[in-house]
Design a protein around this motif. Structure first.
Motif, PDB file in Angstrom:
ATOM      1  N   TYR A  73      24.166 -31.782  32.871  1.00  0.00           N
ATOM      2  CA  TYR A  73      24.899 -31.950  34.137  1.00  0.00           C
ATOM      3  C   TYR A  73      25.741 -33.125  34.477  1.00  0.00           C
ATOM      4  N   ASN A 129      27.723 -34.611  37.839  1.00  0.00           N
ATOM      5  CA  ASN A 129      27.682 -34.543  39.330  1.00  0.00           C
ATOM      6  C   ASN A 129      28.615 -35.672  39.957  1.00  0.00           C
ATOM      7  N   GLN A 183      29.559 -23.977  34.013  1.00  0.00           N
ATOM      8  CA  GLN A 183      29.956 -23.601  35.273  1.00  0.00           C
ATOM      9  C   GLN A 183      30.471 -24.549  36.130  1.00  0.00           C
ATOM     10  N   GLY A 236      30.730 -26.085  40.175  1.00  0.00           N
ATOM     11  CA  GLY A 236      30.226 -25.850  41.353  1.00  0.00           C
ATOM     12  C   GLY A 236      30.904 -25.153  42.585  1.00  0.00           C
ATOM     13  N   ASP A 237      30.428 -24.529  43.480  1.00  0.00           N
ATOM     14  CA  ASP A 237      31.234 -23.894  44.321  1.00  0.00           C
ATOM     15  C   ASP A 237      32.020 -24.724  45.303  1.00  0.00           C
ATOM     16  N   ASP A 287      30.675 -30.527  40.890  1.00  0.00           N
ATOM     17  CA  ASP A 287      29.659 -30.618  40.043  1.00  0.00           C
ATOM     18  C   ASP A 287      30.015 -29.616  38.939  1.00  0.00           C
ATOM     19  N   SER A 288      29.224 -29.556  37.965  1.00  0.00           N
ATOM     20  CA  SER A 288      29.530 -28.741  36.850  1.00  0.00           C
ATOM     21  C   SER A 288      28.286 -28.884  35.782  1.00  0.00           C
ATOM     22  N   SER A 289      28.112 -27.763  35.172  1.00  0.00           N
ATOM     23  CA  SER A 289      26.835 -27.761  34.144  1.00  0.00           C
ATOM     24  C   SER A 289      27.473 -27.032  32.797  1.00  0.00           C
TER      25      SER A 289
END
Lengths: 111, 117
Positions: free
Chosen positions: A22, A24, A64, A66-67, A71-73
């Motif tokens: 993750y 963030n 991914q 985040g909307d 953040d991203s994963s």
């Protein structure tokens, strides 16, 4: 500097397991990149995500954004020893020239 | 094959020496960067340059200076090396952000591991 928090810092798993890393922040980024670094070498780009909610796949790796673009994963399916390395997320602020890097996730995959 | 080349892989210098780290890129990139990488601290930006003779301080510029006389070359200078500057130094280059957010990949050199004794 807009801070990026990566978790976990270290991850040791066995071949075949799945994992998620993750990245963030409380800040919005224009784009977010994931790099992989091997010992003694510079980081190499894996993917860039630009649009909120965007999902990109690179073989067994799924990224991914985040909307809210904060953040991203990174998800790895069926990890292999060749996935071992340091994974870094980096965000490009809405203004400015330089990427802000997270501290990295050190992944070890054992056979 | 695109390339960012750092002049040395390993360097050992004495405290108080003036140290030059050289970086050359062959991709005609406008942007060039110097980062240092330390365990537990990640990559921290020292200086960057968005054009010839232009430079901007990053997050940790103290004790460092830079020079960019030609587009392809970006030098990092440690004016008087100290032991707390022992680190891995990474040079990178990229295109300007422009209209295409995708085109911001940073290409890194292989790094210079500097030890100051």
């Amino acid at each position: 500097t807009q801070l990026l928090e990566q978790s976990p810092q270290f991850l040791s798993i066995q071949e075949g397991e799945n994992l998620t890393v993750y990245c963030n922040s409380s800040s919005v980024f224009s784009s977010l990149q994931w790099y992989r670094q091997e010992p003694g070498e510079g980081p190499v780009l894996l993917v860039t995500v630009v649009t909120g909610g965007e999902v990109k796949k690179l073989k067994r790796l799924t990224f991914q954004f985040g909307d809210a673009r904060k953040d991203s994963s990174l998800h790895i399916t069926a990890a292999q020893p060749g996935d071992t390395g340091l994974y870094l997320c980096a965000g490009l602020p809405n203004s400015g020239y330089a990427l802000n890097f997270g501290k990295g996730t050190s992944l070890l995959v054992t056979p | 094959d695109v390339k960012v080349t750092q002049s040395s892989r390993y360097l050992v210098k004495r405290t108080g020496e003036k140290v030059f780290l050289e970086c050359v890129q062959d991709m005609d990139h406008e942007n060039m960067f110097w980062y240092r990488q330390d365990p537990g601290l990640g990559l921290r930006l020292i200086y960057f340059s968005y054009d010839v003779k232009m430079k901007e301080k990053g997050d940790i510029p103290e004790g460092y200076s830079v020079s960019r006389e030609k587009k392809e070359r970006f030098s990092l200078i440690l004016e008087s090396a100290s032991t707390n500057q022992t680190s891995m130094y990474l040079c990178a280059s990229s295109f300007p952000r422009g209209l295409y957010k995708m085109n911001t990949e940073a290409f890194f050199g292989q790094g210079t591991r500097l030890t100051v004794v």
